[in-house]
Each structure stands twice: as structure tokens, then as C-alpha cells.
Enzyme design. Structure first.
Site, PDB file in Angstrom:
ATOM      1  CG  ASP A  24     -99.489 -17.504 -51.504  1.00  0.00           C
ATOM      2  OD1 ASP A  24     -99.836 -16.450 -52.273  1.00  0.00           O
ATOM      3  OD2 ASP A  24     -98.212 -17.920 -51.527  1.00  0.00           O
ATOM      4  CG  ASP A  26     -95.601 -16.302 -56.867  1.00  0.00           C
ATOM      5  OD1 ASP A  26     -95.631 -16.638 -57.693  1.00  0.00           O
ATOM      6  OD2 ASP A  26     -95.989 -15.017 -56.479  1.00  0.00           O
TER       7      ASP A  26
END
Length: 350
Positions: A24, A26
Site C-alpha cells: 500500500d 498512503d
């Protein structure tokens, strides 16, 4: 506790167990324009060791090339990595069901238009509809979405167009805290129609399947790394993949302690540097400690932070699964985080 420390010393690095990484962005690699501590140097070591990385994000507002440019600016080097987003998963879903060059209304940021065109479909913005029919509408996050565009999604869906949402994340992490995400905008449209969108982003498996196809790895050889239990970790579990939960984003140790089975990761670490640390699985058979009088796990008196963190989490899970009450007092868990050296990031005032 001595046995825990000794086994940690003998354990192989977590990365050595896998042939590909789905990561991922963020809260894991960056927070806004700033890199998360230890993320860049760790990821560069990962690719230097020959383990490919696919950065997979629900945020569909930017094209992958723009995201890749941001990553290079932060210092992610070399080859061996790429970016996929939920707009691409939406476009792939529609490309399997529609004729080539089929017209699809694109609502959201530039990433939505880019993904549809890349998949051989014809993206059409709301301003360019002009009464011409479309077969589907893709709704993704965009920072300049207007009332007119949201209304158009409802009109098109009511008229029979297929509705695909890139994701339904209600919030979006920012350097200042949580902001409304695509799920909040999808919910607005749902107040005008009885239809529900087909969702392709996390925690659905479609984005993970797309990322794994790019890696070319089998499920047992693929690791997911994320900071959100309800999207990254639950999605990894739904796709049959192991996962590393990192405490560098918005989810905290208290959230992990209270995670239901479907949202529990395989491993936990303070940040991405845990990929290079000894692999300590979060199972119930090892690392248990006593609960203190405040109904939170006592910290082990020996062992490194990785082993101590594992012990705290496994103890909380075992106690909850056994029917025992665990304190949900946030300040107590924050103090445990500080003692473990995994306290959350400070956020500036907007």
C-alpha cells in the site's frame, strides 16, 4: 520470555519467505508529500534483493505514472517495481464484459480516464455526454468532483448503465487527518438510487489479483503490506494472501488488538523496516504474556521490540477469543505504543 528472544534471533528475515510484495502507499510509503521513516531505504533493499514490488492503492485519482513519479522523487530507485490502482481494476473488470472501445462515463480524477483508455475502452466525461449513451459508469475519487457529476452518476445508473466503484473507503488519510474518501461520495449517490455499485478496490480481491498477476507469483509466495485493517489486511485475507500490518499509518495498536479474525494480519511491525527483521508470525501458540490489572497485556521484561509487539498482540487476541474483557482505553494503548517505540505520527494543524 527468554525462549521468545532466542527464537527471534534465529528467525529468518520476513522478506526471505516471499517472492513478491504488494504494498500500500498512503501511511505505508508516504504521508502526503513526505516519505514514512525507513520506507524508502527498505523498499530499495527489497528490490535490490530481487523481490519485485507492486504498489497497489485504492486511491484512483492519479494515473500510475504520476504516482510512480512521486515515488521516484521520494527516492524509490531502480527497476523491479510498478504501480496499480483501483481505477485499473475497474477498467479490467469492464473490459472483460464490454466490447472494445465501449463508451464508459468516467467520474473522478485523471486516473479513471487513463485506466479506461489503457484498457481499450472509451472514457467520456460528464461534460461531454451530450445525450450519447454510455454502457457503464466508473466512479472514483477526484478532488474536483462536482454536484453535477455526482448527479449524473445517479441518472446514468437509473437509466440502466452498469455502475462500478473503484473503492468505497469512507475516509482518506491526509497529513492533517482523515478526509472524505470515495466511499462517502458513493454513499451520496446511493441516496438517489436503489442500485448498488460493483466494487473492485480493497478489501475486495480484484485489486490484489491484478497486482499478483503483475508480480507473477502464487498466493503462498506473495506478501501484502498495509496500514489499514479493514482494507489492506481484510482484503489480503479475502485474496488468500499473508500480510504485514504496519503502525506507520492511521490504524493503531489498539485497533489491531480489537481486530476481528477476518481483519487480522499474519505479521505486525512498526513500519516497513519489519520486512528485513525476523519473521514472527502472529499465532496463538507463542509469545503470550499476562494481562495486567488494567486489562491490557503486560510488556515482556526481555526481548526486542518486535518480539514484545508480537506478544502484546497475540495476548490480546487470545484473551478476547477466550471471552475475557480487554480494556479499550485509548490512553493506555498509546502508552504501550510509546514503550514499544511504535507511537503514531504527529499531524500538523491544517
Amino acid at each position: 520470555m527468554a525462549e521468545i528472544a532466542a527464537s527471534a534471533g534465529r528467525a529468518e528475515p520476513l522478506l526471505a519467505r516471499y517472492r513478491g510484495l504488494i504494498c500500500d502507499l498512503d501511511g505505508v510509503v508516504y504521508r502526503g508529500a513526505t516519505a514514512v521513516p525507513h520506507a524508502v531505504e527498505t523498499l530499495n533493499q527489497v528490490t535490490e534483493r530481487g523481490v519485485p514490488v507492486v504498489f497497489a492503492t485504492n486511491n484512483a485519482s492519479r494515473a500510475p505514472a504520476d504516482v510512480a513519479g512521486h515515488l521516484r522523487e521520494l527516492g524509490i530507485a531502480g527497476a523491479g517495481w510498478s504501480v496499480v490502482n483501483s481505477s485499473q481494476a475497474a477498467a479490467a473488470y469492464l473490459a472483460r464484459r464490454l466490447a472494445p472501445r465501449a463508451r464508459v462515463c468516467a467520474v473522478g480524477g485523471p486516473g479513471v480516464v487513463h485506466a479506461l483508455a489503457e484498457a481499450g475502452l472509451t472514457p467520456v466525461r460528464v461534460a461531454d455526454l451530450e445525450g450519447a449513451p454510455v454502457e457503464a459508469v466508473v466512479q472514483g475519487l477526484g478532488y474536483d468532483i462536482t454536484w453535477r457529476e455526482l448527479a449524473a452518476v445517479g441518472y446514468l445508473v437509473e437509466a440502466g448503465a452498469a455502475w462500478v466503484a473503484t473503492n468505497v473507503d469512507r475516509t482518506l488519510p491526509t497529513p492533517y487527518g482523515k478526509a472524505p474518501g470515495n466511499g462517502a461520495l458513493v454513499a451520496l449517490v446511493q441516496t438517489t438510487t436503489s442500485a448498488s455499485p460493483h466494487v473492485v478496490g480493497k478489501p475486495k480481491p480484484a485489486l490484489f489479483d491484478l497486482a499478483r498477476a503483475r508480480l507473477g507469483t502464487a498466493p503462498p509466495d506473495t506478501l501484502v503490506c498495509g496500514d489499514l485493517l479493514g482494507t489492506d489486511i481484510e482484503g489480503a485475507n479475502s485474496a488468500g494472501l499473508d500480510s504485514l500490518f504496519v503502525l506507520s499509518g492511521s490504524s493503531r495498536l489498539r485497533d489491531l488488538a480489537f481486530a476481528e479474525r477476518g481483519a487480522r494480519p499474519t505479521y505486525v511491525a512498526a513500519d516497513l523496516s519489519g520486512l528485513l527483521a525476523p519473521a514472527l508470525r502472529l499465532d496463538y501458540a507463542s509469545g503470550l504474556v499476562e494481562l495486567g490489572p488494567d486489562d491490557v497485556p503486560r510488556l515482556p521484561s526481555v526481548g526486542d521490540n518486535g518480539g514484545s509487539l508480537q506478544s502484546v498482540v497475540t495476548t490480546a487476541w487470545a484473551a478476547r477469543d477466550g471471552g475475557r474483557t480487554i480494556s479499550d482505553d485509548a490512553p493506555l494503548w498509546e502508552r504501550i505504543e510509546k514503550r514499544l517505540g511504535v507511537a503514531g505520527p504527529e499531524r500538523p494543524t491544517p
